[in-house]
Design an enzyme around this catalytic site. Structure first.
Site, PDB file in Angstrom:
ATOM      1  N   ASN A   1     -70.703 -48.880 -36.381  1.00  0.00           N
ATOM      2  CA  ASN A   1     -71.918 -49.500 -36.964  1.00  0.00           C
ATOM      3  C   ASN A   1     -73.114 -49.511 -35.917  1.00  0.00           C
ATOM      4  O   ASN A   1     -74.157 -48.897 -35.931  1.00  0.00           O
ATOM      5  CB  ASN A   1     -71.658 -50.870 -37.364  1.00  0.00           C
ATOM      6  CG  ASN A   1     -71.057 -51.188 -38.652  1.00  0.00           C
ATOM      7  OD1 ASN A   1     -70.666 -50.072 -39.205  1.00  0.00           O
ATOM      8  ND2 ASN A   1     -70.893 -52.319 -38.946  1.00  0.00           N
TER       9      ASN A   1
ATOM     10  N   ARG B   1     -73.057 -40.208 -53.280  1.00  0.00           N
ATOM     11  CA  ARG B   1     -71.976 -40.020 -52.230  1.00  0.00           C
ATOM     12  C   ARG B   1     -70.856 -39.664 -53.193  1.00  0.00           C
ATOM     13  O   ARG B   1     -70.137 -40.713 -53.815  1.00  0.00           O
ATOM     14  CB  ARG B   1     -71.891 -41.237 -51.135  1.00  0.00           C
ATOM     15  CG  ARG B   1     -72.997 -41.354 -50.405  1.00  0.00           C
ATOM     16  CD  ARG B   1     -72.583 -42.662 -49.352  1.00  0.00           C
ATOM     17  NE  ARG B   1     -73.955 -43.158 -48.488  1.00  0.00           N
ATOM     18  CZ  ARG B   1     -74.634 -42.802 -47.644  1.00  0.00           C
ATOM     19  NH1 ARG B   1     -74.092 -41.366 -46.954  1.00  0.00           N
ATOM     20  NH2 ARG B   1     -75.352 -43.406 -47.223  1.00  0.00           N
TER      21      ARG B   1
ATOM     22  N   ARG C   1     -77.744 -40.052 -46.327  1.00  0.00           N
ATOM     23  CA  ARG C   1     -77.576 -39.898 -44.850  1.00  0.00           C
ATOM     24  C   ARG C   1     -76.223 -39.832 -44.471  1.00  0.00           C
ATOM     25  O   ARG C   1     -75.414 -40.763 -44.762  1.00  0.00           O
ATOM     26  CB  ARG C   1     -78.176 -40.976 -43.899  1.00  0.00           C
ATOM     27  CG  ARG C   1     -78.083 -40.957 -42.505  1.00  0.00           C
ATOM     28  CD  ARG C   1     -78.871 -42.186 -41.963  1.00  0.00           C
ATOM     29  NE  ARG C   1     -80.362 -42.105 -42.219  1.00  0.00           N
ATOM     30  CZ  ARG C   1     -80.901 -43.085 -42.237  1.00  0.00           C
ATOM     31  NH1 ARG C   1     -80.233 -44.311 -42.160  1.00  0.00           N
ATOM     32  NH2 ARG C   1     -82.265 -43.211 -42.333  1.00  0.00           N
TER      33      ARG C   1
ATOM     34  N   HIS D   1     -80.942 -42.658 -55.886  1.00  0.00           N
ATOM     35  CA  HIS D   1     -79.916 -43.576 -55.549  1.00  0.00           C
ATOM     36  C   HIS D   1     -79.417 -44.184 -56.584  1.00  0.00           C
ATOM     37  O   HIS D   1     -78.161 -45.123 -56.375  1.00  0.00           O
ATOM     38  CB  HIS D   1     -80.349 -44.773 -54.449  1.00  0.00           C
ATOM     39  CG  HIS D   1     -79.543 -45.788 -53.587  1.00  0.00           C
ATOM     40  ND1 HIS D   1     -79.352 -46.731 -53.917  1.00  0.00           N
ATOM     41  CD2 HIS D   1     -78.636 -45.266 -52.733  1.00  0.00           C
ATOM     42  CE1 HIS D   1     -78.444 -47.427 -53.273  1.00  0.00           C
ATOM     43  NE2 HIS D   1     -78.013 -46.459 -52.432  1.00  0.00           N
TER      44      HIS D   1
ATOM     45  N   TYR E   1     -65.091 -51.209 -51.121  1.00  0.00           N
ATOM     46  CA  TYR E   1     -66.337 -51.893 -51.363  1.00  0.00           C
ATOM     47  C   TYR E   1     -66.309 -52.885 -52.742  1.00  0.00           C
ATOM     48  O   TYR E   1     -65.705 -52.498 -53.828  1.00  0.00           O
ATOM     49  CB  TYR E   1     -67.384 -51.038 -51.732  1.00  0.00           C
ATOM     50  CG  TYR E   1     -67.808 -50.059 -50.344  1.00  0.00           C
ATOM     51  CD1 TYR E   1     -67.032 -50.210 -49.243  1.00  0.00           C
ATOM     52  CD2 TYR E   1     -68.803 -49.362 -50.591  1.00  0.00           C
ATOM     53  CE1 TYR E   1     -67.515 -49.244 -48.122  1.00  0.00           C
ATOM     54  CE2 TYR E   1     -69.226 -48.377 -49.560  1.00  0.00           C
ATOM     55  CZ  TYR E   1     -68.428 -48.471 -48.410  1.00  0.00           C
ATOM     56  OH  TYR E   1     -68.981 -47.655 -47.210  1.00  0.00           O
TER      57      TYR E   1
ATOM     58  N   ARG F   1     -75.532 -59.763 -47.344  1.00  0.00           N
ATOM     59  CA  ARG F   1     -74.365 -59.277 -46.511  1.00  0.00           C
ATOM     60  C   ARG F   1     -75.233 -58.862 -45.149  1.00  0.00           C
ATOM     61  O   ARG F   1     -74.617 -59.112 -44.074  1.00  0.00           O
ATOM     62  CB  ARG F   1     -73.662 -57.928 -47.025  1.00  0.00           C
ATOM     63  CG  ARG F   1     -72.606 -57.589 -46.151  1.00  0.00           C
ATOM     64  CD  ARG F   1     -72.216 -56.100 -46.525  1.00  0.00           C
ATOM     65  NE  ARG F   1     -73.172 -55.137 -45.943  1.00  0.00           N
ATOM     66  CZ  ARG F   1     -73.248 -53.956 -46.777  1.00  0.00           C
ATOM     67  NH1 ARG F   1     -72.727 -53.835 -47.795  1.00  0.00           N
ATOM     68  NH2 ARG F   1     -74.189 -53.164 -46.153  1.00  0.00           N
TER      69      ARG F   1
END
Length: 704
Positions: A67, A394, A424, A454, A487, A583
């Site tokens: 991260n 993705r 990205r 998106h 996720y 989050r």
């Protein structure tokens, strides 16, 4: 008494408002970058949580490294660019790039020092007690040292390229985040040169962690050796006749953001060119082993044109993100689980039959993503299916989604894929996916110039008697089978007519041209989503002012959009009870008397990455429940194509309210509560209260 009462007025909508100067006060907002840093610190703290299995605690430590790499590559790099070019406006908090960079440096240096203390003083000793040992050179047995020597000569030495530093060998341009060594030398080489210094890059093809064979491990332990230790032990072999007097790891982090001219004729070709340049962007951070002499650290800083503020001295490997590994010791990992198949899917012969019976809600990772795969697989071979349209943000390089879309195209279906090439760090795999689909005969579109696509949408058009029927999947997460196991996300499968029409219209927007579509059920960015959110918040505000029940609960990844934050402040002043489950980044300050005392913000950090976006408004008892691909950020609401879809079925709506929202408000173990000063306090069970972990409860309730 409300300290803001003298400034209150009534807007044209009838909503009690504050003077804009008050709501624009920078003291009411947290800085975006510092808030993101706080999220990373919460991830780091998981490494100290003994309720996580030991190897998972190590993984949290490494996730923190990963991260922080991205934080420097994108966020710090962007701030440095603003500082150098005198561009960009401060956010609502008013912090300027120079003061922000100083604050980031101070916080990050302290965090990195803590990270390595946790690694060296807590995790590595605890793992050693469990038979998992990361061996230092001084701990190698004679047999292990011999094995390392042989491994170095056979596997490492042939691919190393030492670079002496002299007038004909200037300091090399090193790849972003690559592992390198600076080596001081004594003596002269075959050409009579005595340069004094060399750089040894470690090829990326080499593993950073090598497992010692069982026959020379101690007592059946899992023993690992760092590549850096192997190179350090045998670095003199790279310079025959000379002596290496030291060998010190270092790593430089570069600007990895990509800017592509929106006027280019071929976006895919332009991005391919940018992918290589990402490796060699401007330097933003230097990590060096803390045993490196100061004069060599300063030498490296000069080469990279960095300052002491950008230097991080670390007591251990400089590339911790490459330490991810697994050992066959079940108690050191989370217990395995198998996502369950949604009951509605199991009852029917085909996925089309299942959706015909009513809307299906999928809650990942507790429930399987397989129904979405099945929808594509059945559509690819069903003679009744005429067309398939899907957004791909993705997907990964090895993707069942792509396999089925290829099959559908080869079977003569009209396949349209909206591939977002600018996702990205997934640009390369998305370019490859687009190529595969084009070769199979699919129509591939790269979205809309200036707006990332998106949204997560899948549309199947199928013959139904004399007409057609649309089957839709809408989600909060990506069409990536790996992340659906890691996720938390929601997906809705439906054949409801107006939902299908709305999705069809959005695809028409993306592939064609024309005015913004008028939708019946969905809200979408950059058109109706932001004004709808403001409208929903203002309705709750009006209800509260009228003395009626008013409630907002929302869950998403980040909150940065200023108008929404101001609307929430006004709602809080009116008496609306607001719970936000955020989050990551949250720029709103909860708990300020007279401003946000009715707003509570919590962040959940646990086994799974919280990724669901859910908006709930009491709405006079109607209970509006929406799921979305969008966070409440400027980029999602104004610069991306996003979808926000209602959950209308009463049973599914109740399920989301309980399992998607309320359960997280009861979590007293994995929740962190945001304070008005920007710090987070970990939730603790009250006296006599049992520990409650939302994710574990969902695993027990939904998981296999």
């Amino acid at each position: 008494m409300n300290s803001f009462s003298s400034e209150q007025g009534v807007s044209e909508h009838g909503v009690t408002d504050l003077n804009n100067d008050d709501l624009n006060n920078p003291d009411y907002y947290l800085n975006r970058e510092l808030s993101l840093l706080q999220f990373n610190l919460r991830v780091l703290e998981q490494a100290m949580d003994e309720n996580h299995p030991l190897m998972e605690r190590l993984n949290f430590l490494l996730i923190f490294s990963s991260n922080m790499d991205e934080f420097f590559e994108i966020r710090v790099a962007g701030l440095k660019n603003k500082l150098e070019t005198h561009t960009g406006q401060p956010g609502p908090d008013g912090m300027l790039p120079d003061e922000l960079l100083k604050a980031i440096s101070a916080i990050t240096h302290e965090a990195v020092d803590r990270q390595y203390r946790i690694l060296n003083d807590v995790l590595l000793p605890a793992l050693r007690e469990e038979g998992v040992d990361f061996l230092r050179r001084e701990d190698w047995t004679e047999a292990q040292a011999e094995w390392v020597k042989k491994y170095f000569r056979e596997q490492i030495y042939p691919v190393l390229t030492p670079i002496a530093l002299d007038p004909s060998h200037p300091f090399p341009r090193l790849i972003n985040k690559s592992l390198n060594f600076i080596v001081p030398l004594d003596g002269k080489d075959a050409f009579g040169r005595s340069t004094g210094l060399a750089i040894v890059p470690a090829p990326r093809s080499l593993p950073r962690l090598i497992r010692i064979p069982d026959d020379i491990s101690e007592g059946g332990d899992d023993n690992f050796v760092f590549l850096s230790s192997m190179i350090h032990a045998h670095v003199s072999d790279l310079f025959p006749g000379m002596k290496a007097t030291g060998c010190y790891q270092f790593r430089v982090t570069r600007n990895a953001d990509m800017e592509v001219d929106e006027e280019v004729e071929d976006l895919a070709s332009a991005l391919k060119g940018q992918l290589l340049s990402r490796r060699y962007g401007d330097e933003v951070r230097l990590e060096v082993a803390d045993n490196c002499p100061r004069h060599l650290m300063h030498y490296l800083l000069e080469q990279f044109e960095l300052t002491e503020e950008d230097l991080y001295e670390v007591n251990g490997p400089v590339n911790l993100a490459r330490m991810f590994t697994s050992v066959n010791r079940p108690r050191l990992h989370y217990p395995p689980f198998t996502p369950k198949l949604a009951p509605a899917v199991k009852k029917n012969e085909t996925i089309f039959d299942a959706i015909d019976q009513g809307d299906i809600l999928l809650h990942h990772p507790y429930e399987s993503f397989q129904p979405v795969i099945n929808l594509l697989a059945e559509a690819a071979r069903d003679p009744k299916v005429l067309a398939i349209k899907q957004t791909l943000y993705r997907t990964g390089t090895k993707s069942e989604i792509l396999d089925h879309l290829e099959t559908a195209a080869r079977n003569g279906k009209e396949v349209t894929a909206i591939v977002e090439l600018r996702a990205r760090f997934d640009e390369e795999s998305n370019i490859e996916g687009a190529r595969r689909l084009q070769e199979a005969g699919a129509i591939v579109v790269y979205g809309v110039v200036g707006y990332k696509t998106h949204a997560k949408m899948l549309l199947v058009v199928r013959r139904d008697g004399d007409g057609i029927k649309r089957y839709v999947h809408l989600g909060t997460g990506n069409y990536h089978t790996k992340t659906t196991k890691l996720y938390t996300d929601y997906g809705l499968m439906t054949c409801e007519k107006s939902m299908g029409q709305d999705v069809h219209k959005i695809f028409q927007e993306l592939t064609g041209m024309g005015k913004a579509a008028r939708l019946k059920q969905l809200k979408h960015s950059p058109f109706t989503l932001h004004p709808s959110v403001i409208e929903w918040i203002e309705f709750e505000t009006e209800q509260a002012l009228a003395g009626k029940p008013a409630r907002i609960i929302a869950k998403f990844n980040s909150l940065t959009e200023e108008n929404i934050m101001q609307a929430l402040y006004r709602a809080s002043q009116a008496g609306v009870e607001i719970d936000l489950i955020v989050r990551g980044i949250c720029c709103l300050k909860p708990g300020i008397p007279g401003l946000s005392e009715n707003i509570r913000v919590r962040s959940i950090i646990g086994r799974f990455l919280e990724h669901t976006r859910i908006y709930h408004f009491h709405h006079g008892g109607d209970d509006l429940v929406y799921c979305s691909s969008a966070d409440w950020m400027d980029r999602n609401l104004f610069n991306r194509v996003e979808t926000c879809f209602p959950v209308n079925d009463p049973a599914l709506k109740a399920q989301i309210l309980e399992q998607g929202l309320h359960i997280y408000l009861r979590d007293n173990t994995r929740a962190w509560e945001l304070q008005s000063d920007g710090s987070y306090q970990r939730a603790q069970p009250q006296d006599g209260e049992e520990r409650f972990i939302a994710q574990q409860d969902l695993l027990d309730t939904l998981g296999g």
